[in-house]
Design an enzyme around this catalytic site. Structure first.
Site, PDB file in Angstrom:
ATOM      1  CB  THR A  44      -0.995  -0.011   1.180  1.00 17.62           C
ATOM      2  OG1 THR A  44      -1.677  -1.266   1.166  1.00 17.62           O
ATOM      3  CG2 THR A  44      -2.018   1.092   1.127  1.00 17.62           C
ATOM      4  CD  GLU A  66      -6.859  -4.222  -1.070  1.00 25.44           C
ATOM      5  OE1 GLU A  66      -6.350  -4.424   0.043  1.00 25.44           O
ATOM      6  OE2 GLU A  66      -6.273  -3.597  -1.971  1.00 25.44           O
ATOM      7  CG  ASP A 116      -8.426  -6.087   3.444  1.00 23.26           C
ATOM      8  OD1 ASP A 116      -7.578  -6.669   4.129  1.00 23.26           O
ATOM      9  OD2 ASP A 116      -8.197  -5.010   2.863  1.00 23.26           O
ATOM     10  N   GLY A 135      -0.266   0.432   5.917  1.00 19.19           N
ATOM     11  CA  GLY A 135       0.069  -0.227   7.176  1.00 19.19           C
ATOM     12  C   GLY A 135      -0.991  -1.172   7.701  1.00 19.19           C
ATOM     13  N   GLY A 136      -1.883  -1.678   6.828  1.00 22.74           N
ATOM     14  CA  GLY A 136      -2.936  -2.569   7.305  1.00 22.74           C
ATOM     15  C   GLY A 136      -3.791  -1.840   8.328  1.00 22.74           C
TER      16      GLY A 136
HETATM   17  N1  GLU Z   1      -5.800  -4.214   2.432  1.00 26.47           N
HETATM   18  C1  GLU Z   1      -5.464  -3.121   3.279  1.00 26.47           C
HETATM   19  C2  GLU Z   1      -6.687  -2.275   3.635  1.00 26.47           C
HETATM   20  O1  GLU Z   1      -7.455  -1.977   2.769  1.00 26.47           O
HETATM   21  C3  GLU Z   1      -4.515  -2.248   2.576  1.00 26.47           C
HETATM   22  C4  GLU Z   1      -3.898  -1.312   3.488  1.00 26.47           C
HETATM   23  C5  GLU Z   1      -2.537  -1.823   3.943  1.00 26.47           C
HETATM   24  O2  GLU Z   1      -2.384  -3.009   4.148  1.00 26.47           O
HETATM   25  O3  GLU Z   1      -1.664  -0.985   4.121  1.00 26.47           O
HETATM   26  O4  GLU Z   1      -6.841  -1.869   4.753  1.00 26.47           O
END
Ligand code: GLU
Length: 577
Positions: A397, A434, A437, A483-484
């Site tokens: 990301t 994605e 998620d 950063g998730g």
């Molecule tokens: N899949 C993650 C989200 O949409 C992406 C963000 C990340 O991992 O930095 O929250």
């Protein structure tokens, strides 16, 4: 028009033939008077700057930078993924119909073939995180290009085609593999098993591309050329769309079905921006399907009753209070947040100031809370639902912040999911993963999870592009991070550091990261926060010391102009004139 584009191309060739060291050296200048861009890669920043110098808008610069990122940061974002974007327009330019800040949703959607048991195997077992993040099942219908096209229609100044030239050129010329790209190729367990990725990211003998290797991507150059000429529809139908569908269907690893109509039917959405106040500032955030905007707003509102200006940045007490607010926000996030087109997400109730003031009363300066239960927003009947933390592994990301010469701003967080997304490469770009998620297990204790997978649904995200203004609506700050789910903590920390602790934007970004997701208080490894562990434990925190790899990129407005910050944990910079 042809002549105009030909002359653009000449300008581009003369101005964008720079070497990597020239670009990196520009990183020392992080103040500007007219316009500014901050992003995770020097080539992307430089291409955005060229667009701004030509009189391009913030939207134009973000599009040009994003196309370069598709090429040089293929581990993080690209046209095979999705994004959330906030657009700010100064009041003097905005009409009554147009709100000052708009929220664009380019999140991936689940193909029509998807069912809630997407990640359950034939024996009824959850497909492990390691397995499901690669291959066909995790791929959502990409949303980035449709979203950028919509943003360009509303806020673009330069022709769409012009914005692709820097990336087309660099893809043909080649760019040096960065240290981060090399490290991620080397450490990835899946990438070499996917034939197209294997031949692109590895030398013939199977070694990962070394740092500095000049990597060309002619196939991507052709793809971008087609999209530049014909618009986003060249991606969502025709040969590119057919190749996407075929890659997902024919992969050896977790093959899946995406129909051509899933692609042609994709729509980017203009959503109602989240607006909250924090002391004398207005905070604009991205609404669901990301949880980022709601959670950041909740954290800040709950902290308002503590005078953080008097509690030092470098103190156990500030880490304690912010972590506690984060814990409470995550309890609500994990339970309520999902795609609002499928689930009734009580956004107004979750942001209600009375509700949050009651939630804030849970915080004690002297003792940490245990696991927090989700609250029940005012006038809301909580559904029979189960919470889901989700699996967010934060290595990819990217975030771009831009302010243009007219004072418009863009805050965009863009992603293909985990590093290199699904690891499936199509026509020179990576397809996202994605859909991982979504809740992997759709229900618990007989209750469904709000974030279970469903055809046409958008998976819950944590991305939190943010724009801050003063009470009069004047721009104060543009910020966001990868950063998730830790994104929520990174963004909240940076806002508090800049606004309450009055740090400059660079120091706010560099300030050690910490977050609590309603479990352990995570403290950034290798920072002074490690020394706080014992005292925090005495307050009742469970502690985890770990790498907290944010990628914060931001711009702060001052009376005399702009100040940019780029996260020292990544490879980017902030520049402007
Ligand atoms: N899949 C993650 C989200 O949409 C992406 C963000 C990340 O991992 O930095 O929250």
């Amino acid at each position: 028009m042809k002549n105009l584009l030909a002359s653009y191309f000449t300008i581009f060739c003369t101005t964008l033939t720079f070497t990597f060291s020239e670009v990196s050296a520009a990183g020392n200048r992080n103040t500007a008077k007219k316009y500014m861009i901050s992003a995770a890669n020097p080539y992307a920043v430089k291409s955005g700057l060229e667009i701004l110098r030509e009189g391009g808008s913030a939207a134009d610069a973000a599009i040009a930078a994003q196309m370069i990122l598709t090429l040089v940061e293929p581990q993080s974002s690209g046209i095979g993924g999705g994004a959330f974007l906030l657009h700010y327009q100064p009041q003097k330019l905005s009409t009554h119909k147009d709100p000052t800040v708009q929220a664009y949703d380019g999140r991936e959607t689940a193909p029509t073939s998807v069912r809630p048991n997407l990640f359950i195997d034939k024996d009824g077992k959850k497909i492990s995180w390691h397995r499901r993040k690669a291959g066909g099942k995790g791929v959502g219908v990409p949303g980035l290009l449709k979203m950028l096209e919509l943003v360009h229609i509303n806020h673009g100044k330069l022709p769409w085609k012009r914005l692709f030239l820097p990336a087309i050129r660099l893809a043909n010329q080649g760019f040096p593999v960065s240290s981060r790209l090399h490290t991620l190729i080397k450490s990835d367990k899946h990438l070499k098993n996917f034939p197209k990725s294997r031949s692109y990211f590895y030398l013939e003998g199977g070694k990962p591309l070394p740092v500095g290797y000049k990597l060309k991507n002619k196939i991507l150059s052709n793809t971008l050329h087609l999209i530049a000429e014909k618009g986003a529809k060249a991606f969502y139908s025709g040969p590119i769309a057919r190749d996407i569908v075929s890659a997902i269907k024919n992969t050896h690893h977790l093959p899946a079905e995406m129909a051509i109509t899933d692609l042609t039917n994709y729509r980017a959405k203009l959503r109602k921006v989240i607006r909250s106040t924090y002391r004398q500032w207005q905070i604009y955030g991205m609404p669901p399907p990301t949880s980022g905007g709601v959670a950041v707003a909740q954290i800040l509102t709950m902290l308002e009753r503590f005078d953080l200006t008097r509690i030092p940045a470098r103190s156990v007490q500030s880490v304690h209070l912010i972590s506690e607010a984060s814990k409470i926000a995550f309890a609500d996030r994990n339970f309520y947040l999902a795609d609002p087109d499928f689930i009734n997400v009580p956004v107004d109730g979750l942001l209600d100031r009375t509700y949050l003031s009651n939630r804030s009363k849970l915080i004690s300066p002297l003792k940490a809370l245990g696991k927090v239960r989700p609250g029940i927003p005012i006038s809301y009947v909580a559904p029979n639902q189960s919470a889901d933390l989700g699996d967010n592994r934060p290595v990819s990301t990217t975030h771009i912040s831009v302010v243009d010469g007219e004072g418009n701003a863009v805050s965009m967080t863009s992603s293909i999911g985990t590093a290199f997304g699904s690891r499936l490469m199509v026509r020179g770009f990576m397809l996202n993963d994605e859909l991982t998620d979504f809740a992997a297990i759709p229900s618990a204790n007989g209750n469904q999870k709000a974030n279970r997978a469903y055809a046409g649904k958008r998976p819950r995200s944590s991305m939190a592009p943010t724009i801050i203004t003063n009470k009069q609506g004047r721009l104060v700050m543009v910020i966001g991070s990868p950063g998730g789910s830790s994104i929520i903590g990174y963004v909240a920390k940076t806002i508090i550091a800049a606004l309450d602790w009055r740090m400059n934007i660079q120091d706010s970004i560099a300030h050690p990261n910490f977050v609590n997701k309603n479990h352990k208080t995570e403290l950034e490894k290798g920072t002074y926060l490690e020394n706080f562990a014992l005292k925090l434990q005495r307050l009742g925190h469970k502690i985890k010391i770990k790498t907290k790899n944010s990628g914060l990129h931001g711009i702060r407005v001052h009376i005399r102009g702009y100040e940019g910050g780029a996260d020292p944990r990544r490879e980017g910079l902030a520049i402007g004139d």
